[in-house]
Write a protein that holds these residues in place. Structure first.
Motif, PDB file in Angstrom:
ATOM      1  N   ASP A 166       2.683 -10.735   1.255  1.00 53.23           N
ATOM      2  CA  ASP A 166       3.545 -10.161   2.271  1.00 53.23           C
ATOM      3  C   ASP A 166       2.726  -9.293   3.215  1.00 53.23           C
ATOM      4  OD1 ASP A 166       6.532 -10.567   1.052  1.00 53.23           O
ATOM      5  OD2 ASP A 166       4.992 -10.264  -0.503  1.00 53.23           O
ATOM      6  N   THR A 167       3.332  -8.998   4.345  1.00 53.09           N
ATOM      7  CA  THR A 167       2.638  -8.168   5.318  1.00 53.09           C
ATOM      8  C   THR A 167       3.465  -6.919   5.589  1.00 53.09           C
ATOM      9  OG1 THR A 167       1.780 -10.155   6.332  1.00 53.09           O
ATOM     10  CG2 THR A 167       1.650  -8.124   7.624  1.00 53.09           C
ATOM     11  N   ILE A 168       2.791  -5.774   5.608  1.00 56.97           N
ATOM     12  CA  ILE A 168       3.503  -4.542   5.922  1.00 56.97           C
ATOM     13  C   ILE A 168       2.813  -3.862   7.087  1.00 56.97           C
ATOM     14  CG2 ILE A 168       4.424  -4.109   3.602  1.00 56.97           C
ATOM     15  CD1 ILE A 168       2.038  -2.226   3.157  1.00 56.97           C
ATOM     16  N   GLY A 169       3.549  -2.968   7.766  1.00 58.79           N
ATOM     17  CA  GLY A 169       3.013  -2.270   8.933  1.00 58.79           C
ATOM     18  C   GLY A 169       2.095  -1.131   8.518  1.00 58.79           C
ATOM     19  N   SER A 170       1.458  -0.498   9.493  1.00 55.17           N
ATOM     20  CA  SER A 170       0.483   0.559   9.207  1.00 55.17           C
ATOM     21  C   SER A 170       1.142   1.755   8.532  1.00 55.17           C
ATOM     22  CB  SER A 170      -0.184   1.021  10.502  1.00 55.17           C
ATOM     23  OG  SER A 170      -0.774  -0.081  11.134  1.00 55.17           O
ATOM     24  N   GLY A 171       2.341   2.116   8.977  1.00 55.82           N
ATOM     25  CA  GLY A 171       3.033   3.268   8.399  1.00 55.82           C
ATOM     26  C   GLY A 171       3.265   3.061   6.914  1.00 55.82           C
ATOM     27  N   GLU A 172       3.837   1.919   6.603  1.00 60.95           N
ATOM     28  CA  GLU A 172       4.097   1.573   5.200  1.00 60.95           C
ATOM     29  C   GLU A 172       2.775   1.557   4.426  1.00 60.95           C
ATOM     30  OE1 GLU A 172       7.162  -0.093   3.756  1.00 60.95           O
ATOM     31  OE2 GLU A 172       6.107   0.063   1.834  1.00 60.95           O
ATOM     32  N   ALA A 173       1.728   1.077   5.078  1.00 60.65           N
ATOM     33  CA  ALA A 173       0.427   1.011   4.411  1.00 60.65           C
ATOM     34  C   ALA A 173      -0.088   2.397   4.070  1.00 60.65           C
ATOM     35  CB  ALA A 173      -0.584   0.287   5.294  1.00 60.65           C
ATOM     36  N   ALA A 174       0.129   3.335   4.978  1.00 63.84           N
ATOM     37  CA  ALA A 174      -0.304   4.711   4.715  1.00 63.84           C
ATOM     38  C   ALA A 174       0.422   5.263   3.505  1.00 63.84           C
ATOM     39  CB  ALA A 174      -0.045   5.582   5.943  1.00 63.84           C
ATOM     40  N   LEU A 175       1.718   4.939   3.418  1.00 67.96           N
ATOM     41  CA  LEU A 175       2.517   5.382   2.287  1.00 67.96           C
ATOM     42  C   LEU A 175       1.951   4.833   0.986  1.00 67.96           C
ATOM     43  CD1 LEU A 175       5.112   7.125   2.287  1.00 67.96           C
ATOM     44  CD2 LEU A 175       6.371   5.011   1.810  1.00 67.96           C
ATOM     45  N   ARG A 176       1.621   3.522   1.044  1.00 70.02           N
ATOM     46  CA  ARG A 176       1.047   2.893  -0.159  1.00 70.02           C
ATOM     47  C   ARG A 176      -0.269   3.564  -0.539  1.00 70.02           C
ATOM     48  NH1 ARG A 176       3.277  -2.384  -1.454  1.00 70.02           N
ATOM     49  NH2 ARG A 176       5.410  -2.196  -0.715  1.00 70.02           N
ATOM     50  N   ALA A 177      -1.054   3.917   0.471  1.00 73.34           N
ATOM     51  CA  ALA A 177      -2.339   4.561   0.195  1.00 73.34           C
ATOM     52  C   ALA A 177      -2.125   5.879  -0.544  1.00 73.34           C
ATOM     53  CB  ALA A 177      -3.106   4.789   1.490  1.00 73.34           C
ATOM     54  N   LEU A 178      -1.125   6.642  -0.100  1.00 73.98           N
ATOM     55  CA  LEU A 178      -0.826   7.911  -0.758  1.00 73.98           C
ATOM     56  C   LEU A 178      -0.374   7.673  -2.199  1.00 73.98           C
ATOM     57  CD1 LEU A 178       0.894  10.183   1.900  1.00 73.98           C
ATOM     58  CD2 LEU A 178      -1.363  10.396   0.849  1.00 73.98           C
ATOM     59  N   LEU A 179       0.439   6.625  -2.351  1.00 69.26           N
ATOM     60  CA  LEU A 179       0.931   6.280  -3.674  1.00 69.26           C
ATOM     61  C   LEU A 179      -0.243   5.979  -4.602  1.00 69.26           C
ATOM     62  CD1 LEU A 179       3.877   6.189  -4.427  1.00 69.26           C
ATOM     63  CD2 LEU A 179       3.858   3.709  -4.132  1.00 69.26           C
ATOM     64  N   ILE A 180      -1.212   5.273  -4.061  1.00 61.96           N
ATOM     65  CA  ILE A 180      -2.392   4.930  -4.861  1.00 61.96           C
ATOM     66  C   ILE A 180      -3.167   6.181  -5.226  1.00 61.96           C
ATOM     67  CG2 ILE A 180      -4.653   3.808  -4.717  1.00 61.96           C
ATOM     68  CD1 ILE A 180      -3.199   1.564  -3.153  1.00 61.96           C
ATOM     69  N   ALA A 181      -3.284   7.103  -4.268  1.00 61.44           N
ATOM     70  CA  ALA A 181      -3.958   8.370  -4.573  1.00 61.44           C
ATOM     71  C   ALA A 181      -3.230   9.065  -5.717  1.00 61.44           C
ATOM     72  CB  ALA A 181      -3.989   9.261  -3.338  1.00 61.44           C
ATOM     73  N   GLY A 182      -1.898   9.009  -5.680  1.00 60.31           N
ATOM     74  CA  GLY A 182      -1.099   9.603  -6.754  1.00 60.31           C
ATOM     75  C   GLY A 182      -1.389   8.923  -8.077  1.00 60.31           C
ATOM     76  N   TYR A 183      -1.454   7.586  -8.031  1.00 60.28           N
ATOM     77  CA  TYR A 183      -1.714   6.822  -9.251  1.00 60.28           C
ATOM     78  C   TYR A 183      -3.059   7.222  -9.854  1.00 60.28           C
ATOM     79  CZ  TYR A 183      -2.391   2.792 -12.328  1.00 60.28           C
ATOM     80  OH  TYR A 183      -2.603   2.002 -13.421  1.00 60.28           O
ATOM     81  N   VAL A 184      -4.062   7.299  -9.029  1.00 55.37           N
ATOM     82  CA  VAL A 184      -5.397   7.632  -9.538  1.00 55.37           C
ATOM     83  C   VAL A 184      -5.412   9.052 -10.091  1.00 55.37           C
ATOM     84  CG1 VAL A 184      -7.825   7.911  -8.925  1.00 55.37           C
ATOM     85  CG2 VAL A 184      -6.510   5.999  -7.995  1.00 55.37           C
ATOM     86  N   THR A 185      -4.716   9.971  -9.415  1.00 57.63           N
ATOM     87  CA  THR A 185      -4.655  11.346  -9.915  1.00 57.63           C
ATOM     88  C   THR A 185      -4.022  11.386 -11.298  1.00 57.63           C
ATOM     89  OG1 THR A 185      -4.392  12.086  -7.644  1.00 57.63           O
ATOM     90  CG2 THR A 185      -3.892  13.683  -9.372  1.00 57.63           C
ATOM     91  N   VAL A 186      -2.896  10.677 -11.435  1.00 62.24           N
ATOM     92  CA  VAL A 186      -2.229  10.626 -12.739  1.00 62.24           C
ATOM     93  C   VAL A 186      -3.176  10.038 -13.780  1.00 62.24           C
ATOM     94  CG1 VAL A 186      -0.354   9.529 -14.025  1.00 62.24           C
ATOM     95  CG2 VAL A 186       0.096  10.543 -11.802  1.00 62.24           C
ATOM     96  N   SER A 187      -3.942   9.023 -13.367  1.00 57.36           N
ATOM     97  CA  SER A 187      -4.885   8.389 -14.288  1.00 57.36           C
ATOM     98  C   SER A 187      -5.901   9.370 -14.854  1.00 57.36           C
ATOM     99  CB  SER A 187      -5.658   7.275 -13.571  1.00 57.36           C
ATOM    100  OG  SER A 187      -4.785   6.274 -13.156  1.00 57.36           O
TER     101      SER A 187
END
Lengths: 265, 338
Positions: A146-167
């Motif tokens: 699927d394709t998402i826009g830049s805004g949504e992508a930024a959100l995903r990036a933050l989510l990933i940062a959260g995931y790594v922090t939790v890790s």
């Protein structure tokens, strides 16, 4: 608490480590940029994607940092928590101020986690910025196609940062525990880093597959699941549970050790 | 809490590390408002005792009461009223003096945030560090760190201040300042507990003292009480040592056979000494009202000597100095008791 963070972030060492982490995405981006000038079209697929979309720099950098650089910096901060204070002689003064021992451990842990968050956010942010500067930025194609826009992508990036922090919760708790065992910060730092490496080595031995789901580093690289549409939350959930379990075990051990410890440093 | 009670009291306080007993059942009594000197050679268990008093180390057995409350059970309410300098200063070298004090102050939940800047400034001024307040502690000299450590103990008004070896690393000027500081603290009603291996220091600023030796408390009391525990002696300088000895013996004094080898001027003759029990005569200023004639008042000894025709060229009552006592209690030289 504020004072703890102030001490952490007023140290030059903390900034050097964050800077070093920020340099990794920059290095990756510049290297890809230079080599793609005369690209042969070969190389790992995910690195190749960078030249199509700069946002991927952040992900590539995270993937590179997770096995070694992040545990290294987290090990330094978490290993330093109690033993560092003991080594400076400030531990006794904090305790007679007085700070309750449980409170001190909690504050130290939260501060170390704040560093973890800062470290991942720095990598992601630096990656996004350098990616945007050197490569085209556009709609992101996810792993699911699927394709998402830049805004949504930024959100995903933050989510990933959260995931790594939790890790990193589990590793931080281990570091905190080790830090209560010694007055020598370097020892605690090294031990923490070594444990993270041992865990990853064990995770790579197929013979020990029964053990794998219990290793705190097992889900470290599964943040890619957050790049599917719809988001695959199961690895996020399992990882969080596992990390919390590590936190509970090593948090308790650290408290058990520290609460009754004679502070003789 | 009773005024004039004890600021620190321990009963049978003991600490065992492995098989070694570092502190052996000590019973400390530190009166409120006193300047209490905690004396002992290096390694006699002073710092370990202090760590137990402050809840840093747990006692193997025994009870501790600080400011009327049990330690370490009530550490949360006791410690905010206690300022401490423990075994040298400990600071973050990468922070300035001010930042270090602010950090330790914010660790104390009872310290008010609104007055922090003022209190930190005041504490720094009291130890003479205002000019170096903004410098990183890394650049401080040992003496400056020591001062900063004392400043930390003064951040809030305290009821008890514990100073472990406060003059370590200080120049004579700094040592004198510490003495003045301690004096001004007692004037405010603070009890000061000072540990030291330097007798002179204790003698100059303390009202009370306790002496440790190899984990045991071997003496405790006010300085006067301690001085009296030591032996006083009379010393007669005379060219007639024989008759002098006889007279002293008749008065019931045990004449020392072996004079202590002190050099005397040839014209003064020989020195004859005898121990004098404190109970037999009146020490201190003699007040006509309370004056009683006791056979061993010094002036009566002189009269007896002169009456017997002894040519007295010198006469003195020598009081035991605290140093004699200290050495007698703790041993001499480097043979630190194990």
């Amino acid at each position: 608490m504020g004072s703890e963070l102030a001490v952490l972030f007023r140290r030059r060492r903390t900034w050097v480590m964050l800077l070093a982490l920020a340099l990794i995405p920059v290095l990756v981006a510049v290297a890809v940029r230079i080599s793609s000038a005369g690209s042969s079209g070969r190389g790992p697929a995910f690195i190749e994607q960078i030249s199509q979309n700069g946002l991927f720099v952040a992900l590539v950098a995270l993937t590179i940092c997770i096995p070694l650089f992040l545990p290294l910096t987290v090990g330094v901060v978490a290993g330093d928590t109690i033993s560092g204070e003991a080594n400076l002689g400030t531990l006794r003064y904090l305790l007679v101020s007085p700070v309750g021992r449980a409170r001190l451990l909690l504050v130290k842990f939260v501060a170390a986690m704040a560093f973890c968050l800062a470290a991942t956010v720095v990598i992601v942010l630096a990656g996004v910025l350098i990616g945007a500067a050197l490569f085209p930025v556009g709609p992101v194609t996810l792993l699911s196609g699927d394709t998402i826009g830049s805004g949504e992508a930024a959100l995903r990036a933050l989510l990933i940062a959260g995931y790594v922090t939790v890790s990193l919760l589990g590793l931080t708790a281990i570091g905190l525990f080790i830090s209560t065992l010694t007055d020598i910060p370097v020892g605690a730092m090294a031990a923490t880093v070594v444990i993270s490496i041992v865990s990853q080595v064990l995770d790579s031995l197929p013979q020990l597959s029964a053990l794998h789901p219990w290793l705190f580093s097992h889900y470290w690289l599964d943040f890619a699941d957050l790049l599917r549409q719809p988001i695959e939350w199961s690895s996020f959930g399992t990882n969080t549970l596992l990390q919390l379990a590590y936190l509970a075990v090593f948090g308790t051990l650290a408290y058990g050790r520290f609460a009754s410890k004679d502070v003789l440093s | 809490m009773p005024e004039g009670g004890l600021a620190i009291q321990t009963r049978g306080l003991t600490k065992v590390f492995g098989r070694q007993t570092v502190v052996n059942g000590i019973d400390l009594s530190v009166p409120r408002g006193s300047v209490f000197g905690f004396l002992g050679p290096n390694g006699s268990g002073k710092t370990t005792s202090i760590r137990m008093l402050l809840g840093l180390a747990s006692a193997t057995s025994g009870e501790i009461t600080v400011l009327g409350q049990q330690m370490p059970k009530r550490a949360g309410t006791v410690l905010p009223r206690v300022g401490a300098l423990i075994e040298g200063p400990g600071f973050y070298p990468f922070l300035s003096g001010t930042a270090n004090l602010r950090r330790l102050d914010s660790a104390d939940r009872f310290a008010r945030t609104s007055t922090r800047t003022a209190r930190v400034g005041e504490a720094l001024e009291r130890v003479g560090l205002t000019h170096a307040a903004g410098k990183k502690v890394r650049a401080y000299s040992l003496g400056m760190k020591q001062r900063l450590g004392i400043a930390n103990a003064l951040l809030t008004p305290r009821d008890l201040i514990v100073l472990d070896e406060p003059t370590n690393g200080l120049d004579p000027q700094g040592t004198r300042e510490v003495r003045n500081l301690v004096r001004s603290l007692t004037a405010e009603g603070t009890t000061v507990f000072v540990s030291s291996h330097l007798l002179a220091e204790i003698e100059q600023m303390c009202t009370h003292a306790a002496v440790m030796r190899a984990g045991n408390l071997v003496a405790q009391g006010s300085l006067d009480e301690l001085r009296q525990a030591g032996q006083s002696r009379v010393r007669v300088l005379t060219p007639d040592p024989g008759p002098a000895r006889r007279v002293l013996a008749e008065l019931g004094l045990a004449v020392e056979v072996d004079a202590d080898g002190r050099e005397t001027h040839p014209l003064d003759g020989e020195s004859v000494t005898a121990p004098l029990d404190a109970g037999n005569w009146v020490d201190g200023p003699i007040d006509a009202g309370t004056r009683t004639d006791r056979p061993l008042d010094p002036e009566r000894i002189v009269a007896a000597l002169v009456a017997a025709g002894v040519r007295v060229r010198g006469f003195a009552v020598e009081r035991a100095s605290l140093e004699d006592l200290f050495v007698a209690l703790t041993g001499e030289g480097f043979d630190v008791a194990q």
